[in-house]
Design a protein around this motif. Structure first.
Motif, PDB file in Angstrom:
ATOM      1  N   PRO A 248      71.972  67.823  27.174  1.00  0.00           N
ATOM      2  CA  PRO A 248      71.857  68.313  28.549  1.00  0.00           C
ATOM      3  C   PRO A 248      73.151  68.180  29.353  1.00  0.00           C
ATOM      4  O   PRO A 248      73.501  69.073  30.119  1.00  0.00           O
ATOM      5  CB  PRO A 248      70.748  67.475  29.163  1.00  0.00           C
ATOM      6  CG  PRO A 248      70.362  66.457  28.175  1.00  0.00           C
ATOM      7  CD  PRO A 248      71.013  66.770  26.880  1.00  0.00           C
ATOM      8  N   GLU A 249      73.887  67.097  29.174  1.00  0.00           N
ATOM      9  CA  GLU A 249      75.132  66.906  29.924  1.00  0.00           C
ATOM     10  C   GLU A 249      76.158  67.982  29.553  1.00  0.00           C
ATOM     11  O   GLU A 249      76.843  68.524  30.408  1.00  0.00           O
ATOM     12  CB  GLU A 249      75.696  65.513  29.628  1.00  0.00           C
ATOM     13  CG  GLU A 249      76.928  65.176  30.419  1.00  0.00           C
ATOM     14  CD  GLU A 249      77.484  63.809  30.070  1.00  0.00           C
ATOM     15  OE1 GLU A 249      78.485  63.432  30.698  1.00  0.00           O
ATOM     16  OE2 GLU A 249      76.945  63.118  29.187  1.00  0.00           O
ATOM     17  N   LEU A 250      76.227  68.302  28.288  1.00  0.00           N
ATOM     18  CA  LEU A 250      77.176  69.312  27.837  1.00  0.00           C
ATOM     19  C   LEU A 250      76.763  70.708  28.306  1.00  0.00           C
ATOM     20  O   LEU A 250      77.605  71.502  28.723  1.00  0.00           O
ATOM     21  CB  LEU A 250      77.297  69.279  26.316  1.00  0.00           C
ATOM     22  CG  LEU A 250      78.377  70.168  25.719  1.00  0.00           C
ATOM     23  CD1 LEU A 250      79.745  69.861  26.304  1.00  0.00           C
ATOM     24  CD2 LEU A 250      78.405  69.999  24.211  1.00  0.00           C
ATOM     25  N   PHE A 251      75.486  71.002  28.280  1.00  0.00           N
ATOM     26  CA  PHE A 251      75.046  72.320  28.721  1.00  0.00           C
ATOM     27  C   PHE A 251      75.123  72.474  30.237  1.00  0.00           C
ATOM     28  O   PHE A 251      75.297  73.581  30.739  1.00  0.00           O
ATOM     29  CB  PHE A 251      73.679  72.668  28.144  1.00  0.00           C
ATOM     30  CG  PHE A 251      73.800  73.092  26.712  1.00  0.00           C
ATOM     31  CD1 PHE A 251      74.210  74.376  26.390  1.00  0.00           C
ATOM     32  CD2 PHE A 251      73.572  72.198  25.685  1.00  0.00           C
ATOM     33  CE1 PHE A 251      74.368  74.769  25.075  1.00  0.00           C
ATOM     34  CE2 PHE A 251      73.721  72.576  24.361  1.00  0.00           C
ATOM     35  CZ  PHE A 251      74.124  73.864  24.050  1.00  0.00           C
ATOM     36  N   ASP A 252      75.050  71.357  30.977  1.00  0.00           N
ATOM     37  CA  ASP A 252      75.323  71.413  32.415  1.00  0.00           C
ATOM     38  C   ASP A 252      76.784  71.771  32.649  1.00  0.00           C
ATOM     39  O   ASP A 252      77.116  72.575  33.523  1.00  0.00           O
ATOM     40  CB  ASP A 252      74.992  70.077  33.093  1.00  0.00           C
ATOM     41  CG  ASP A 252      73.495  69.825  33.193  1.00  0.00           C
ATOM     42  OD1 ASP A 252      72.716  70.789  33.010  1.00  0.00           O
ATOM     43  OD2 ASP A 252      73.116  68.667  33.449  1.00  0.00           O
ATOM     44  N   ALA A 253      77.673  71.166  31.847  1.00  0.00           N
ATOM     45  CA  ALA A 253      79.107  71.489  31.940  1.00  0.00           C
ATOM     46  C   ALA A 253      79.352  72.948  31.562  1.00  0.00           C
ATOM     47  O   ALA A 253      80.172  73.639  32.172  1.00  0.00           O
ATOM     48  CB  ALA A 253      79.916  70.559  31.054  1.00  0.00           C
ATOM     49  N   TYR A 254      78.621  73.432  30.571  1.00  0.00           N
ATOM     50  CA  TYR A 254      78.726  74.831  30.137  1.00  0.00           C
ATOM     51  C   TYR A 254      78.305  75.774  31.269  1.00  0.00           C
ATOM     52  O   TYR A 254      78.997  76.746  31.564  1.00  0.00           O
ATOM     53  CB  TYR A 254      77.844  75.020  28.898  1.00  0.00           C
ATOM     54  CG  TYR A 254      77.711  76.434  28.415  1.00  0.00           C
ATOM     55  CD1 TYR A 254      78.709  77.037  27.667  1.00  0.00           C
ATOM     56  CD2 TYR A 254      76.557  77.171  28.676  1.00  0.00           C
ATOM     57  CE1 TYR A 254      78.576  78.331  27.193  1.00  0.00           C
ATOM     58  CE2 TYR A 254      76.411  78.458  28.205  1.00  0.00           C
ATOM     59  CZ  TYR A 254      77.422  79.035  27.465  1.00  0.00           C
ATOM     60  OH  TYR A 254      77.284  80.323  27.000  1.00  0.00           O
TER      61      TYR A 254
ATOM     62  N   LEU B 190      82.633  77.288  20.069  1.00  0.00           N
ATOM     63  CA  LEU B 190      82.848  75.834  20.030  1.00  0.00           C
ATOM     64  C   LEU B 190      81.518  75.095  19.952  1.00  0.00           C
ATOM     65  O   LEU B 190      81.354  74.170  19.152  1.00  0.00           O
ATOM     66  CB  LEU B 190      83.606  75.364  21.272  1.00  0.00           C
ATOM     67  CG  LEU B 190      85.098  75.634  21.353  1.00  0.00           C
ATOM     68  CD1 LEU B 190      85.645  75.142  22.692  1.00  0.00           C
ATOM     69  CD2 LEU B 190      85.837  74.996  20.202  1.00  0.00           C
ATOM     70  N   LEU B 191      80.580  75.492  20.789  1.00  0.00           N
ATOM     71  CA  LEU B 191      79.271  74.832  20.791  1.00  0.00           C
ATOM     72  C   LEU B 191      78.566  74.988  19.450  1.00  0.00           C
ATOM     73  O   LEU B 191      77.979  74.042  18.929  1.00  0.00           O
ATOM     74  CB  LEU B 191      78.400  75.376  21.923  1.00  0.00           C
ATOM     75  CG  LEU B 191      78.850  75.011  23.335  1.00  0.00           C
ATOM     76  CD1 LEU B 191      78.042  75.772  24.367  1.00  0.00           C
ATOM     77  CD2 LEU B 191      78.752  73.510  23.561  1.00  0.00           C
ATOM     78  N   LEU B 192      78.615  76.180  18.885  1.00  0.00           N
ATOM     79  CA  LEU B 192      77.969  76.413  17.593  1.00  0.00           C
ATOM     80  C   LEU B 192      78.591  75.591  16.477  1.00  0.00           C
ATOM     81  O   LEU B 192      77.903  75.095  15.593  1.00  0.00           O
ATOM     82  CB  LEU B 192      78.030  77.897  17.224  1.00  0.00           C
ATOM     83  CG  LEU B 192      77.075  78.809  17.969  1.00  0.00           C
ATOM     84  CD1 LEU B 192      77.387  80.268  17.680  1.00  0.00           C
ATOM     85  CD2 LEU B 192      75.641  78.483  17.594  1.00  0.00           C
ATOM     86  N   LYS B 193      79.903  75.426  16.527  1.00  0.00           N
ATOM     87  CA  LYS B 193      80.592  74.720  15.445  1.00  0.00           C
ATOM     88  C   LYS B 193      80.516  73.201  15.590  1.00  0.00           C
ATOM     89  O   LYS B 193      80.529  72.490  14.594  1.00  0.00           O
ATOM     90  CB  LYS B 193      82.055  75.150  15.394  1.00  0.00           C
ATOM     91  CG  LYS B 193      82.216  76.626  15.117  1.00  0.00           C
ATOM     92  CD  LYS B 193      82.943  76.881  13.884  1.00  0.00           C
ATOM     93  CE  LYS B 193      83.058  78.390  13.710  1.00  0.00           C
ATOM     94  NZ  LYS B 193      83.547  78.786  12.475  1.00  0.00           N
ATOM     95  N   PHE B 194      80.477  72.701  16.812  1.00  0.00           N
ATOM     96  CA  PHE B 194      80.558  71.261  17.013  1.00  0.00           C
ATOM     97  C   PHE B 194      79.212  70.557  17.161  1.00  0.00           C
ATOM     98  O   PHE B 194      79.117  69.372  16.869  1.00  0.00           O
ATOM     99  CB  PHE B 194      81.426  70.928  18.232  1.00  0.00           C
ATOM    100  CG  PHE B 194      82.895  70.912  17.907  1.00  0.00           C
ATOM    101  CD1 PHE B 194      83.494  69.789  17.358  1.00  0.00           C
ATOM    102  CD2 PHE B 194      83.675  72.027  18.138  1.00  0.00           C
ATOM    103  CE1 PHE B 194      84.829  69.773  17.047  1.00  0.00           C
ATOM    104  CE2 PHE B 194      85.026  72.024  17.830  1.00  0.00           C
ATOM    105  CZ  PHE B 194      85.608  70.893  17.279  1.00  0.00           C
ATOM    106  N   LEU B 195      78.205  71.261  17.639  1.00  0.00           N
ATOM    107  CA  LEU B 195      76.930  70.583  17.892  1.00  0.00           C
ATOM    108  C   LEU B 195      75.988  70.720  16.714  1.00  0.00           C
ATOM    109  O   LEU B 195      75.841  71.799  16.140  1.00  0.00           O
ATOM    110  CB  LEU B 195      76.258  71.164  19.135  1.00  0.00           C
ATOM    111  CG  LEU B 195      76.992  70.948  20.443  1.00  0.00           C
ATOM    112  CD1 LEU B 195      76.216  71.581  21.583  1.00  0.00           C
ATOM    113  CD2 LEU B 195      77.228  69.478  20.706  1.00  0.00           C
ATOM    114  N   PRO B 196      75.328  69.624  16.358  1.00  0.00           N
ATOM    115  CA  PRO B 196      74.298  69.717  15.321  1.00  0.00           C
ATOM    116  C   PRO B 196      73.167  70.623  15.804  1.00  0.00           C
ATOM    117  O   PRO B 196      72.868  70.678  16.990  1.00  0.00           O
ATOM    118  CB  PRO B 196      73.801  68.277  15.165  1.00  0.00           C
ATOM    119  CG  PRO B 196      74.856  67.428  15.770  1.00  0.00           C
ATOM    120  CD  PRO B 196      75.514  68.258  16.820  1.00  0.00           C
TER     121      PRO B 196
END
Length: 194
Positions: free
Chosen positions: A58-64, A46-52
Protein backbone atom coordinates in the motif's frame (compact mmCIF):
# COMPACT_ATOMS: atom_id res chain seq x y z
CA UNK A 1 -17.40 -4.09 -11.28
CA UNK A 2 -16.49 -7.77 -11.62
CA UNK A 3 -14.40 -9.14 -14.44
CA UNK A 4 -12.94 -12.55 -15.06
CA UNK A 5 -9.86 -13.85 -16.78
CA UNK A 6 -7.88 -10.75 -17.78
CA UNK A 7 -4.50 -11.73 -19.15
CA UNK A 8 -1.25 -10.76 -17.47
CA UNK A 9 2.26 -10.97 -18.89
CA UNK A 10 4.95 -12.79 -16.93
CA UNK A 11 8.70 -12.01 -17.03
CA UNK A 12 9.16 -13.99 -20.23
CA UNK A 13 6.39 -12.15 -22.05
CA UNK A 14 4.00 -15.09 -21.96
CA UNK A 15 0.40 -14.40 -21.04
CA UNK A 16 -0.98 -15.70 -17.79
CA UNK A 17 -4.66 -15.91 -17.00
CA UNK A 18 -5.75 -14.36 -13.71
CA UNK A 19 -9.20 -13.77 -12.27
CA UNK A 20 -10.19 -10.33 -11.09
CA UNK A 21 -13.08 -10.80 -8.73
CA UNK A 22 -13.80 -7.17 -7.99
CA UNK A 23 -12.57 -3.63 -8.45
CA UNK A 24 -13.54 -0.21 -7.19
CA UNK A 25 -13.45 2.92 -9.28
CA UNK A 26 -11.64 5.59 -7.28
CA UNK A 27 -11.76 8.28 -9.90
CA UNK A 28 -9.17 8.78 -12.49
CA UNK A 29 -7.10 10.98 -14.63
CA UNK A 30 -6.89 11.37 -18.35
CA UNK A 31 -4.30 9.27 -20.11
CA UNK A 32 -0.95 11.10 -20.23
CA UNK A 33 0.77 11.65 -23.53
CA UNK A 34 4.29 12.09 -24.85
CA UNK A 35 7.16 11.66 -22.41
CA UNK A 36 4.73 11.31 -19.50
CA UNK A 37 3.24 8.23 -21.14
CA UNK A 38 6.66 6.60 -21.50
CA UNK A 39 7.49 7.52 -17.90
CA UNK A 40 4.27 5.88 -16.78
CA UNK A 41 5.10 2.72 -18.71
CA UNK A 42 8.58 2.79 -17.17
CA UNK A 43 7.19 2.97 -13.63
CA UNK A 44 4.70 0.19 -14.36
CA UNK A 45 7.53 -2.00 -15.65
CA UNK A 46 9.58 -1.30 -12.51
CA UNK A 47 6.67 -2.43 -10.36
CA UNK A 48 6.17 -5.59 -12.40
CA UNK A 49 9.84 -6.52 -12.24
CA UNK A 50 10.55 -5.67 -8.60
CA UNK A 51 7.42 -6.67 -6.70
CA UNK A 52 6.51 -10.26 -5.95
CA UNK A 53 3.19 -11.26 -7.46
CA UNK A 54 0.05 -10.72 -5.45
CA UNK A 55 1.93 -8.91 -2.68
CA UNK A 56 0.16 -5.85 -1.35
CA UNK A 57 2.39 -2.80 -1.01
CA UNK A 58 0.00 0.00 0.00
CA UNK A 59 2.78 2.50 0.78
CA UNK A 60 4.37 1.97 -2.62
CA UNK A 61 1.08 2.21 -4.50
CA UNK A 62 0.27 5.44 -2.63
CA UNK A 63 3.61 6.77 -3.91
CA UNK A 64 2.68 5.51 -7.39
CA UNK A 65 -0.66 7.32 -7.30
CA UNK A 66 1.07 10.53 -6.17
CA UNK A 67 3.69 10.17 -8.91
CA UNK A 68 1.38 9.87 -11.93
CA UNK A 69 0.09 13.48 -11.99
CA UNK A 70 3.64 14.77 -11.54
CA UNK A 71 4.82 13.03 -14.70
CA UNK A 72 2.90 15.59 -16.76
CA UNK A 73 5.13 18.41 -15.54
CA UNK A 74 8.52 18.50 -17.22
CA UNK A 75 9.90 20.38 -14.21
CA UNK A 76 8.77 17.80 -11.63
CA UNK A 77 9.04 14.55 -13.60
CA UNK A 78 12.73 13.73 -13.16
CA UNK A 79 12.85 14.38 -9.40
CA UNK A 80 9.52 12.56 -8.97
CA UNK A 81 10.82 9.52 -10.88
CA UNK A 82 14.05 9.41 -8.83
CA UNK A 83 12.02 9.70 -5.61
CA UNK A 84 9.79 6.83 -6.68
CA UNK A 85 12.76 4.65 -7.67
CA UNK A 86 14.44 5.21 -4.28
CA UNK A 87 11.19 4.62 -2.39
CA UNK A 88 10.57 1.39 -4.29
CA UNK A 89 14.12 0.13 -3.70
CA UNK A 90 13.84 1.01 -0.03
CA UNK A 91 10.49 -0.75 0.41
CA UNK A 92 11.85 -3.82 -1.40
CA UNK A 93 14.85 -3.87 0.97
CA UNK A 94 17.34 -3.19 -1.83
CA UNK A 95 18.53 0.29 -0.86
CA UNK A 96 21.44 0.57 1.58
CA UNK A 97 21.54 3.18 4.34
CA UNK A 98 22.54 6.31 2.42
CA UNK A 99 23.70 8.22 5.49
CA UNK A 100 26.71 6.08 6.34
CA UNK A 101 29.81 4.78 4.60
CA UNK A 102 28.95 1.17 3.79
CA UNK A 103 32.39 -0.23 4.51
CA UNK A 104 32.76 1.21 8.05
CA UNK A 105 29.24 2.46 8.94
CA UNK A 106 30.87 5.83 9.73
CA UNK A 107 28.73 8.95 9.14
CA UNK A 108 29.33 10.69 5.82
CA UNK A 109 31.31 13.91 5.64
CA UNK A 110 28.78 16.45 4.26
CA UNK A 111 31.39 18.16 2.06
CA UNK A 112 33.05 15.06 0.62
CA UNK A 113 31.99 13.32 -2.60
CA UNK A 114 30.80 9.71 -2.49
CA UNK A 115 29.51 7.23 -5.01
CA UNK A 116 26.79 4.62 -4.72
CA UNK A 117 28.16 1.23 -5.70
CA UNK A 118 25.26 -1.14 -6.46
CA UNK A 119 26.99 -4.15 -4.93
CA UNK A 120 28.16 -2.45 -1.72
CA UNK A 121 26.42 0.88 -1.04
CA UNK A 122 27.84 4.34 -0.36
CA UNK A 123 31.61 4.30 -0.79
CA UNK A 124 34.56 6.63 -1.30
CA UNK A 125 34.97 7.07 -5.07
CA UNK A 126 37.31 4.49 -6.56
CA UNK A 127 36.96 5.57 -10.19
CA UNK A 128 35.45 8.28 -12.32
CA UNK A 129 31.72 7.75 -11.80
CA UNK A 130 28.71 9.91 -10.88
CA UNK A 131 29.06 11.20 -7.34
CA UNK A 132 27.05 13.11 -4.76
CA UNK A 133 28.10 14.98 -1.67
CA UNK A 134 27.70 13.37 1.71
CA UNK A 135 25.10 16.02 2.47
CA UNK A 136 23.00 14.97 -0.54
CA UNK A 137 23.10 11.31 0.51
CA UNK A 138 22.18 12.20 4.11
CA UNK A 139 19.26 14.35 2.90
CA UNK A 140 17.99 11.49 0.73
CA UNK A 141 18.16 9.06 3.66
CA UNK A 142 16.44 11.54 5.99
CA UNK A 143 13.63 12.05 3.47
CA UNK A 144 13.19 8.28 3.09
CA UNK A 145 12.97 7.88 6.86
CA UNK A 146 10.56 10.80 7.14
CA UNK A 147 8.21 9.06 4.73
CA UNK A 148 7.05 12.18 2.93
CA UNK A 149 7.03 11.81 -0.83
CA UNK A 150 7.30 15.60 -1.19
CA UNK A 151 10.40 15.69 1.05
CA UNK A 152 11.98 12.83 -0.89
CA UNK A 153 11.23 14.53 -4.18
CA UNK A 154 12.79 17.76 -2.90
CA UNK A 155 15.92 15.88 -1.77
CA UNK A 156 16.13 14.27 -5.23
CA UNK A 157 15.79 17.67 -6.85
CA UNK A 158 18.59 19.05 -4.65
CA UNK A 159 20.80 16.07 -5.49
CA UNK A 160 20.54 17.10 -9.14
CA UNK A 161 21.17 15.21 -12.37
CA UNK A 162 23.97 13.08 -10.87
CA UNK A 163 21.32 11.07 -9.01
CA UNK A 164 19.86 9.61 -12.22
CA UNK A 165 22.88 7.49 -13.22
CA UNK A 166 23.34 6.39 -9.60
CA UNK A 167 19.75 5.16 -9.29
CA UNK A 168 19.83 3.67 -12.80
CA UNK A 169 22.96 1.64 -11.95
CA UNK A 170 21.32 0.40 -8.75
CA UNK A 171 18.15 -0.60 -10.60
CA UNK A 172 20.06 -2.42 -13.34
CA UNK A 173 22.17 -4.25 -10.78
CA UNK A 174 19.10 -5.56 -8.99
CA UNK A 175 17.29 -6.37 -12.23
CA UNK A 176 20.14 -8.64 -13.29
CA UNK A 177 19.23 -10.45 -16.49
CA UNK A 178 15.82 -8.77 -16.75
CA UNK A 179 16.46 -5.50 -18.63
CA UNK A 180 13.84 -2.78 -18.80
CA UNK A 181 12.11 -2.78 -22.16
CA UNK A 182 10.53 0.66 -21.88
CA UNK A 183 13.91 2.37 -21.98
CA UNK A 184 14.81 0.59 -25.22
CA UNK A 185 11.41 1.42 -26.73
CA UNK A 186 11.89 5.11 -25.87
CA UNK A 187 15.36 5.10 -27.47
CA UNK A 188 13.95 3.44 -30.59
CA UNK A 189 11.16 6.01 -30.84
CA UNK A 190 13.66 8.85 -30.44
CA UNK A 191 15.74 7.39 -33.28
CA UNK A 192 12.67 7.27 -35.51
CA UNK A 193 11.86 10.89 -34.77
CA UNK A 194 15.33 12.17 -35.64
Amino acid sequence: MTLSKPSKMNEDGAAEVQSLRGAEWVGGQTLPGGAALFSGYYVNELLLKFLPRQEAQPELFDAYAALLPQLRSVDDAQAALRAFELKMLSICGLLPDLSVLSTTQAPLDPERLYMLAPESGVIVPTHDAPQLTGQAFVQLQAALLHGSQAALQQACELAGPALKPLSRALLHYHLGHRPLRTRQVLLDVQKLLT
